[in-house]
Design a protein around this motif. Sequence first.
Motif, PDB file in Angstrom:
ATOM      1  N   VAL A 103       0.863  -1.170   0.000  1.00  0.00           N
ATOM      2  CA  VAL A 103       0.000   0.000   0.000  1.00  0.00           C
ATOM      3  C   VAL A 103       0.903   1.225   0.000  1.00  0.00           C
ATOM      4  CG1 VAL A 103      -1.767   1.276   1.289  1.00  0.00           C
ATOM      5  CG2 VAL A 103      -1.827  -1.226   1.222  1.00  0.00           C
ATOM      6  N   LEU A 104       0.583   2.177  -0.870  1.00  0.00           N
ATOM      7  CA  LEU A 104       1.363   3.401  -0.979  1.00  0.00           C
ATOM      8  C   LEU A 104       0.556   4.561  -0.409  1.00  0.00           C
ATOM      9  CD1 LEU A 104       2.586   2.962  -4.650  1.00  0.00           C
ATOM     10  CD2 LEU A 104       3.773   2.307  -2.548  1.00  0.00           C
ATOM     11  N   ALA A 105       1.239   5.447   0.289  1.00  0.00           N
ATOM     12  CA  ALA A 105       0.593   6.640   0.849  1.00  0.00           C
ATOM     13  C   ALA A 105       1.589   7.782   0.854  1.00  0.00           C
ATOM     14  CB  ALA A 105       0.110   6.356   2.274  1.00  0.00           C
ATOM     15  N   LEU A 106       1.081   8.992   0.754  1.00  0.00           N
ATOM     16  CA  LEU A 106       1.952  10.160   0.831  1.00  0.00           C
ATOM     17  C   LEU A 106       2.481  10.319   2.249  1.00  0.00           C
ATOM     18  CD1 LEU A 106       0.066  12.926  -1.197  1.00  0.00           C
ATOM     19  CD2 LEU A 106       2.039  11.577  -1.901  1.00  0.00           C
ATOM     20  N   THR A 107       3.728  10.706   2.343  1.00  0.00           N
ATOM     21  CA  THR A 107       4.302  11.064   3.633  1.00  0.00           C
ATOM     22  C   THR A 107       3.936  12.519   3.923  1.00  0.00           C
ATOM     23  OG1 THR A 107       6.331  11.869   2.613  1.00  0.00           O
ATOM     24  CG2 THR A 107       6.276   9.515   3.248  1.00  0.00           C
ATOM     25  N   THR A 108       4.299  12.998   5.069  1.00  0.00           N
ATOM     26  CA  THR A 108       4.073  14.408   5.395  1.00  0.00           C
ATOM     27  C   THR A 108       4.762  15.292   4.369  1.00  0.00           C
ATOM     28  OG1 THR A 108       3.907  13.879   7.735  1.00  0.00           O
ATOM     29  CG2 THR A 108       4.379  16.169   7.178  1.00  0.00           C
ATOM     30  N   GLU A 109       5.991  14.933   4.010  1.00  0.00           N
ATOM     31  CA  GLU A 109       6.726  15.697   2.998  1.00  0.00           C
ATOM     32  C   GLU A 109       6.029  15.622   1.642  1.00  0.00           C
ATOM     33  OE1 GLU A 109       9.385  18.285   1.451  1.00  0.00           O
ATOM     34  OE2 GLU A 109       9.178  17.749   3.563  1.00  0.00           O
ATOM     35  N   GLY A 110       5.477  14.465   1.294  1.00  0.00           N
ATOM     36  CA  GLY A 110       4.742  14.308   0.043  1.00  0.00           C
ATOM     37  C   GLY A 110       3.496  15.181   0.012  1.00  0.00           C
ATOM     38  N   ARG A 111       2.764  15.230   1.126  1.00  0.00           N
ATOM     39  CA  ARG A 111       1.569  16.089   1.199  1.00  0.00           C
ATOM     40  C   ARG A 111       1.960  17.563   1.113  1.00  0.00           C
ATOM     41  NH1 ARG A 111       0.268  12.080   4.785  1.00  0.00           N
ATOM     42  NH2 ARG A 111       0.873  13.274   6.614  1.00  0.00           N
ATOM     43  N   ARG A 112       3.082  17.915   1.706  1.00  0.00           N
ATOM     44  CA  ARG A 112       3.572  19.298   1.647  1.00  0.00           C
ATOM     45  C   ARG A 112       3.921  19.671   0.197  1.00  0.00           C
ATOM     46  NH1 ARG A 112       7.916  19.122   5.172  1.00  0.00           N
ATOM     47  NH2 ARG A 112       6.378  19.006   6.817  1.00  0.00           N
ATOM     48  N   LEU A 113       4.586  18.754  -0.507  1.00  0.00           N
ATOM     49  CA  LEU A 113       4.947  19.012  -1.904  1.00  0.00           C
ATOM     50  C   LEU A 113       3.691  19.132  -2.765  1.00  0.00           C
ATOM     51  CD1 LEU A 113       7.265  19.365  -3.938  1.00  0.00           C
ATOM     52  CD2 LEU A 113       7.166  16.891  -4.306  1.00  0.00           C
ATOM     53  N   TYR A 114       2.721  18.260  -2.537  1.00  0.00           N
ATOM     54  CA  TYR A 114       1.465  18.332  -3.278  1.00  0.00           C
ATOM     55  C   TYR A 114       0.802  19.692  -3.068  1.00  0.00           C
ATOM     56  CZ  TYR A 114      -3.373  17.681  -4.612  1.00  0.00           C
ATOM     57  OH  TYR A 114      -4.608  17.857  -5.183  1.00  0.00           O
ATOM     58  N   ALA A 115       0.757  20.147  -1.846  1.00  0.00           N
ATOM     59  CA  ALA A 115       0.138  21.441  -1.531  1.00  0.00           C
ATOM     60  C   ALA A 115       0.858  22.594  -2.224  1.00  0.00           C
ATOM     61  CB  ALA A 115       0.112  21.654  -0.020  1.00  0.00           C
ATOM     62  N   GLU A 116       2.142  22.426  -2.476  1.00  0.00           N
ATOM     63  CA  GLU A 116       2.917  23.453  -3.169  1.00  0.00           C
ATOM     64  C   GLU A 116       2.685  23.400  -4.690  1.00  0.00           C
ATOM     65  OE1 GLU A 116       7.580  24.859  -3.673  1.00  0.00           O
ATOM     66  OE2 GLU A 116       7.081  23.323  -2.182  1.00  0.00           O
ATOM     67  N   ILE A 117       2.580  22.196  -5.233  1.00  0.00           N
ATOM     68  CA  ILE A 117       2.462  22.042  -6.682  1.00  0.00           C
ATOM     69  C   ILE A 117       1.039  22.239  -7.183  1.00  0.00           C
ATOM     70  CG2 ILE A 117       2.785  20.467  -8.634  1.00  0.00           C
ATOM     71  CD1 ILE A 117       4.981  19.106  -7.089  1.00  0.00           C
ATOM     72  N   ALA A 118       0.042  21.816  -6.426  1.00  0.00           N
ATOM     73  CA  ALA A 118      -1.345  21.857  -6.895  1.00  0.00           C
ATOM     74  C   ALA A 118      -1.761  23.246  -7.393  1.00  0.00           C
ATOM     75  CB  ALA A 118      -2.298  21.344  -5.816  1.00  0.00           C
ATOM     76  N   PRO A 119      -1.458  24.332  -6.686  1.00  0.00           N
ATOM     77  CA  PRO A 119      -1.837  25.646  -7.213  1.00  0.00           C
ATOM     78  C   PRO A 119      -1.134  25.976  -8.536  1.00  0.00           C
ATOM     79  CG  PRO A 119      -1.331  25.799  -4.878  1.00  0.00           C
ATOM     80  CD  PRO A 119      -0.922  24.424  -5.331  1.00  0.00           C
ATOM     81  N   LEU A 120       0.106  25.517  -8.692  1.00  0.00           N
ATOM     82  CA  LEU A 120       0.820  25.721  -9.953  1.00  0.00           C
ATOM     83  C   LEU A 120       0.134  24.962 -11.080  1.00  0.00           C
ATOM     84  CD1 LEU A 120       3.323  26.775 -11.538  1.00  0.00           C
ATOM     85  CD2 LEU A 120       4.479  24.667 -10.829  1.00  0.00           C
ATOM     86  N   ALA A 121      -0.273  23.725 -10.813  1.00  0.00           N
ATOM     87  CA  ALA A 121      -0.973  22.922 -11.818  1.00  0.00           C
ATOM     88  C   ALA A 121      -2.271  23.604 -12.236  1.00  0.00           C
ATOM     89  CB  ALA A 121      -1.252  21.525 -11.275  1.00  0.00           C
ATOM     90  N   LEU A 122      -3.008  24.111 -11.269  1.00  0.00           N
ATOM     91  CA  LEU A 122      -4.257  24.807 -11.574  1.00  0.00           C
ATOM     92  C   LEU A 122      -4.004  26.095 -12.360  1.00  0.00           C
ATOM     93  CD1 LEU A 122      -6.148  24.215  -8.220  1.00  0.00           C
ATOM     94  CD2 LEU A 122      -6.632  23.153 -10.453  1.00  0.00           C
ATOM     95  N   ALA A 123      -2.903  26.765 -12.070  1.00  0.00           N
ATOM     96  CA  ALA A 123      -2.558  27.985 -12.810  1.00  0.00           C
ATOM     97  C   ALA A 123      -2.222  27.653 -14.263  1.00  0.00           C
ATOM     98  CB  ALA A 123      -1.386  28.702 -12.142  1.00  0.00           C
ATOM     99  N   TYR A 124      -1.506  26.557 -14.493  1.00  0.00           N
ATOM    100  CA  TYR A 124      -1.215  26.133 -15.866  1.00  0.00           C
ATOM    101  C   TYR A 124      -2.510  25.802 -16.598  1.00  0.00           C
ATOM    102  CZ  TYR A 124       3.880  25.932 -15.931  1.00  0.00           C
ATOM    103  OH  TYR A 124       5.207  26.256 -15.941  1.00  0.00           O
ATOM    104  N   GLU A 125      -3.392  25.081 -15.921  1.00  0.00           N
ATOM    105  CA  GLU A 125      -4.673  24.751 -16.548  1.00  0.00           C
ATOM    106  C   GLU A 125      -5.438  26.024 -16.901  1.00  0.00           C
ATOM    107  OE1 GLU A 125      -8.439  21.851 -15.736  1.00  0.00           O
ATOM    108  OE2 GLU A 125      -7.898  23.230 -14.114  1.00  0.00           O
ATOM    109  N   ALA A 126      -5.492  26.968 -15.977  1.00  0.00           N
ATOM    110  CA  ALA A 126      -6.209  28.225 -16.220  1.00  0.00           C
ATOM    111  C   ALA A 126      -5.609  28.965 -17.416  1.00  0.00           C
ATOM    112  CB  ALA A 126      -6.183  29.102 -14.968  1.00  0.00           C
ATOM    113  N   ALA A 127      -4.284  28.978 -17.518  1.00  0.00           N
ATOM    114  CA  ALA A 127      -3.632  29.655 -18.642  1.00  0.00           C
ATOM    115  C   ALA A 127      -3.941  28.947 -19.960  1.00  0.00           C
ATOM    116  CB  ALA A 127      -2.118  29.720 -18.418  1.00  0.00           C
ATOM    117  N   LEU A 128      -3.983  27.609 -19.933  1.00  0.00           N
ATOM    118  CA  LEU A 128      -4.266  26.843 -21.150  1.00  0.00           C
ATOM    119  C   LEU A 128      -5.688  27.066 -21.652  1.00  0.00           C
ATOM    120  CD1 LEU A 128      -2.484  23.497 -20.283  1.00  0.00           C
ATOM    121  CD2 LEU A 128      -1.939  24.986 -22.213  1.00  0.00           C
ATOM    122  N   ILE A 129      -6.639  27.216 -20.751  1.00  0.00           N
ATOM    123  CA  ILE A 129      -8.038  27.337 -21.153  1.00  0.00           C
ATOM    124  C   ILE A 129      -8.535  28.780 -21.134  1.00  0.00           C
ATOM    125  CG2 ILE A 129      -8.594  24.977 -20.462  1.00  0.00           C
ATOM    126  CD1 ILE A 129      -9.877  26.126 -17.918  1.00  0.00           C
ATOM    127  N   ALA A 130      -7.634  29.727 -20.932  1.00  0.00           N
ATOM    128  CA  ALA A 130      -8.026  31.137 -20.814  1.00  0.00           C
ATOM    129  C   ALA A 130      -8.809  31.638 -22.028  1.00  0.00           C
ATOM    130  CB  ALA A 130      -6.794  32.017 -20.582  1.00  0.00           C
TER     131      ALA A 130
END
Length: 165
Positions: A103-130
Motif C-alpha cells: 500500500v502506498l501513501a503520501l508522507t508528510t513531505e509528500g503532502r507538503r509538496l502536493y500542496a505546493e504544486i497543486a496551485p501551480l498545476a491549476l494555474a497552468y490549466e487556467a492559462a491553457l483554457i483562458a
Amino acid sequence: MSLVRPEREEEGLRLDAYLPYRLSVASNAVSGLIARAYQDRFGLTIPQWRLICVLAEDGALTQGQIVARTVMDKVTVSRATQGLVKRHLVARSEHHADARSHVLALTTEGRRLYAEIAPLALAYEAALIAGLAPEEVTLLKRLLARLQAAAGQLNGEDPPNVSLR
C-alpha cells in the motif's frame, strides 16, 4: 468490431486533419510544458506527479489500484514509486490482505509538496483554457471522456471511471 469508412475516401488521410494525431500533438505539447515545470522546479517526472496527485486525492492505494486509476502501465508506476519512496515523498507498507502487494501513501513531505504544486498545476490549466468560454471547457472535458471511452471500447476494455470535476 465494425469500423465506419469515411464518406469521401478519395481525400485520403491528411495527418493534420486526423483527430488521433491532433490529440497526440496537443497532449504532447501540454505534457511537455507541464513536465518541464515539474522537473525544473520540483525534480518530478509526469508519472511521479500523477502518482502524488492520485494519492493526495484518493488516500492510500496499492500499485494495482494506481495503474487502474491513472491508466499508466505497471512498470511506469513501479519506477515512479521507487523514485518517490527514495525521496521520502511516498511510504510503502505491507498490504494486510495480500502479502504480495504493498500500500502506498503520501508522507508528510509528500503532502507538503502536493500542496505546493497543486496551485501551480491549476494555474497552468487556467492559462491553457483562458481563451475558452466556461461552457467550451465543460464540453471539451465531456468530449474527451467520450473519446477515451470509445477508444477503450474499441480496445475491448471496460468503460473508464472518468471524473469530470
